[in-house]
Design a protein around this motif. Structure first.
Motif, PDB file in Angstrom:
ATOM      1  N   GLN A   1      35.729  36.926  52.504  1.00  0.00           N
ATOM      2  CA  GLN A   1      35.942  38.023  53.444  1.00  0.00           C
ATOM      3  C   GLN A   1      34.639  38.766  53.716  1.00  0.00           C
ATOM      4  OE1 GLN A   1      39.194  39.855  51.269  1.00  0.00           O
ATOM      5  NE2 GLN A   1      40.609  39.286  52.899  1.00  0.00           N
ATOM      6  N   VAL A   2      33.817  38.915  52.692  1.00  0.00           N
ATOM      7  CA  VAL A   2      32.522  39.556  52.885  1.00  0.00           C
ATOM      8  C   VAL A   2      31.649  38.689  53.789  1.00  0.00           C
ATOM      9  CG1 VAL A   2      30.388  40.280  51.717  1.00  0.00           C
ATOM     10  CG2 VAL A   2      32.607  40.836  50.719  1.00  0.00           C
ATOM     11  N   ARG A   3      31.681  37.390  53.587  1.00  0.00           N
ATOM     12  CA  ARG A   3      30.921  36.469  54.435  1.00  0.00           C
ATOM     13  C   ARG A   3      31.398  36.563  55.889  1.00  0.00           C
ATOM     14  NH1 ARG A   3      30.587  30.366  52.712  1.00  0.00           N
ATOM     15  NH2 ARG A   3      29.641  31.395  50.950  1.00  0.00           N
ATOM     16  N   GLU A   4      32.702  36.667  56.085  1.00  0.00           N
ATOM     17  CA  GLU A   4      33.256  36.798  57.436  1.00  0.00           C
ATOM     18  C   GLU A   4      32.796  38.100  58.084  1.00  0.00           C
ATOM     19  OE1 GLU A   4      35.639  35.785  60.831  1.00  0.00           O
ATOM     20  OE2 GLU A   4      34.624  34.668  59.264  1.00  0.00           O
TER      21      GLU A   4
ATOM     22  N   ASN B   1      29.427  40.920  61.945  1.00  0.00           N
ATOM     23  CA  ASN B   1      28.380  41.916  62.152  1.00  0.00           C
ATOM     24  C   ASN B   1      27.191  41.297  62.896  1.00  0.00           C
ATOM     25  OD1 ASN B   1      27.325  44.607  61.709  1.00  0.00           O
ATOM     26  ND2 ASN B   1      25.879  43.638  60.315  1.00  0.00           N
ATOM     27  N   GLY B   2      26.861  40.070  62.567  1.00  0.00           N
ATOM     28  CA  GLY B   2      25.788  39.367  63.279  1.00  0.00           C
ATOM     29  C   GLY B   2      26.133  39.177  64.747  1.00  0.00           C
ATOM     30  N   ASP B   3      27.396  38.818  65.009  1.00  0.00           N
ATOM     31  CA  ASP B   3      27.849  38.672  66.403  1.00  0.00           C
ATOM     32  C   ASP B   3      27.693  39.989  67.158  1.00  0.00           C
ATOM     33  OD1 ASP B   3      28.537  36.060  65.910  1.00  0.00           O
ATOM     34  OD2 ASP B   3      30.706  36.421  65.836  1.00  0.00           O
ATOM     35  N   LEU B   4      28.091  41.082  66.514  1.00  0.00           N
ATOM     36  CA  LEU B   4      27.961  42.396  67.160  1.00  0.00           C
ATOM     37  C   LEU B   4      26.494  42.722  67.448  1.00  0.00           C
ATOM     38  CD1 LEU B   4      30.559  44.649  65.303  1.00  0.00           C
ATOM     39  CD2 LEU B   4      30.555  44.024  67.722  1.00  0.00           C
ATOM     40  N   GLY B   5      25.618  42.378  66.537  1.00  0.00           N
ATOM     41  CA  GLY B   5      24.198  42.621  66.741  1.00  0.00           C
ATOM     42  C   GLY B   5      23.658  41.846  67.931  1.00  0.00           C
ATOM     43  N   ARG B   6      24.052  40.591  68.038  1.00  0.00           N
ATOM     44  CA  ARG B   6      23.601  39.766  69.171  1.00  0.00           C
ATOM     45  C   ARG B   6      24.152  40.297  70.486  1.00  0.00           C
ATOM     46  NH1 ARG B   6      23.862  36.270  65.034  1.00  0.00           N
ATOM     47  NH2 ARG B   6      26.037  35.730  65.293  1.00  0.00           N
TER      48      ARG B   6
ATOM     49  N   THR C   1      36.433  43.274  71.268  1.00  0.00           N
ATOM     50  CA  THR C   1      37.227  42.266  70.560  1.00  0.00           C
ATOM     51  C   THR C   1      36.636  41.978  69.188  1.00  0.00           C
ATOM     52  OG1 THR C   1      37.895  41.253  72.646  1.00  0.00           O
ATOM     53  CG2 THR C   1      38.080  39.882  70.674  1.00  0.00           C
ATOM     54  N   THR C   2      35.332  41.878  69.125  1.00  0.00           N
ATOM     55  CA  THR C   2      34.655  41.608  67.854  1.00  0.00           C
ATOM     56  C   THR C   2      34.825  42.775  66.892  1.00  0.00           C
ATOM     57  OG1 THR C   2      33.056  40.238  69.060  1.00  0.00           O
ATOM     58  CG2 THR C   2      32.463  40.877  66.829  1.00  0.00           C
ATOM     59  N   GLN C   3      34.779  43.994  67.405  1.00  0.00           N
ATOM     60  CA  GLN C   3      35.017  45.163  66.555  1.00  0.00           C
ATOM     61  C   GLN C   3      36.444  45.147  66.011  1.00  0.00           C
ATOM     62  OE1 GLN C   3      33.885  48.194  69.412  1.00  0.00           O
ATOM     63  NE2 GLN C   3      32.053  48.703  68.229  1.00  0.00           N
TER      64      GLN C   3
ATOM     65  N   GLY D   1      40.133  44.174  61.416  1.00  0.00           N
ATOM     66  CA  GLY D   1      41.202  43.393  60.787  1.00  0.00           C
ATOM     67  C   GLY D   1      40.790  42.829  59.439  1.00  0.00           C
ATOM     68  N   VAL D   2      39.577  42.323  59.356  1.00  0.00           N
ATOM     69  CA  VAL D   2      39.085  41.791  58.083  1.00  0.00           C
ATOM     70  C   VAL D   2      38.950  42.922  57.064  1.00  0.00           C
ATOM     71  CG1 VAL D   2      37.140  40.662  56.927  1.00  0.00           C
ATOM     72  CG2 VAL D   2      37.926  39.813  59.139  1.00  0.00           C
ATOM     73  N   MET D   3      38.459  44.072  57.500  1.00  0.00           N
ATOM     74  CA  MET D   3      38.306  45.211  56.585  1.00  0.00           C
ATOM     75  C   MET D   3      39.672  45.687  56.094  1.00  0.00           C
ATOM     76  SD  MET D   3      35.015  47.354  58.046  1.00  0.00           S
ATOM     77  CE  MET D   3      35.827  47.950  59.489  1.00  0.00           C
ATOM     78  N   ARG D   4      40.678  45.700  56.972  1.00  0.00           N
ATOM     79  CA  ARG D   4      42.032  46.098  56.534  1.00  0.00           C
ATOM     80  C   ARG D   4      42.552  45.121  55.485  1.00  0.00           C
ATOM     81  NH1 ARG D   4      42.635  47.693  61.804  1.00  0.00           N
ATOM     82  NH2 ARG D   4      43.413  45.678  62.462  1.00  0.00           N
ATOM     83  N   ALA D   5      42.280  43.831  55.670  1.00  0.00           N
ATOM     84  CA  ALA D   5      42.741  42.833  54.701  1.00  0.00           C
ATOM     85  C   ALA D   5      42.083  43.026  53.342  1.00  0.00           C
ATOM     86  CB  ALA D   5      42.447  41.433  55.230  1.00  0.00           C
TER      87      ALA D   5
END
Length: 122
Positions: A58-61, A66-71, A103-105, A110-114
């Motif tokens: 989950q941390v890797r995801e 986060n990388g996608d958001l940066g790009r 969408t990425t946010q 969702g991952v953070m909630r999990a």
């Protein structure tokens, strides 16, 4: 002169009788918390709040998202600076980019909630 405490191995153990399903649940909870069963039961029995370890996948995801958001943010910044390379970007492209960021946010949330959802809610 200070007294030294006996090691746990020198003390008598507590016995806990439980059904097989209860044992499996206790073992799973200890594993989820990154603890041995003995440590888990000792800490819970003394009233400590057990904090689970975060799943590495989950941390890797989250890092990937986060990388996608940066790009995506970099593309938006490039467009806002009127860079020659983005001259062909029209309003529709920018709107699509903003939607992709949103969408990425949402995906990241969702991952953070999990990660932070208590196990009992699974």
């Amino acid at each position: 002169m200070s007294e030294t405490l006996p090691t746990r191995k020198d003390c008598s153990p507590l016995k806990v009788y439980c059904r097989p399903d209860e044992r499996e649940r206790i073992e799973a909870n200890a594993r989820d918390a990154g603890m041995s069963v003995a440590r888990f039961l000792r800490e819970v029995g003394q009233g400590y709040r057990v904090r689970g370890i975060v799943d590495f996948e989950q941390v890797r995801e989250l890092a990937r998202i986060n990388g996608d958001l940066g790009r995506l943010g970099g593309l938006l910044k490039l467009w806002l600076t009127d860079d020659v390379r983005t001259a062909r970007f029209g309003e529709a492209t920018v709107r699509a980019l903003l939607e992709r960021i949103e969408t990425t946010q949402d995906q990241m949330a969702g991952v953070m909630r999990a990660i932070v959802r208590p196990k009992a809610e699974d």
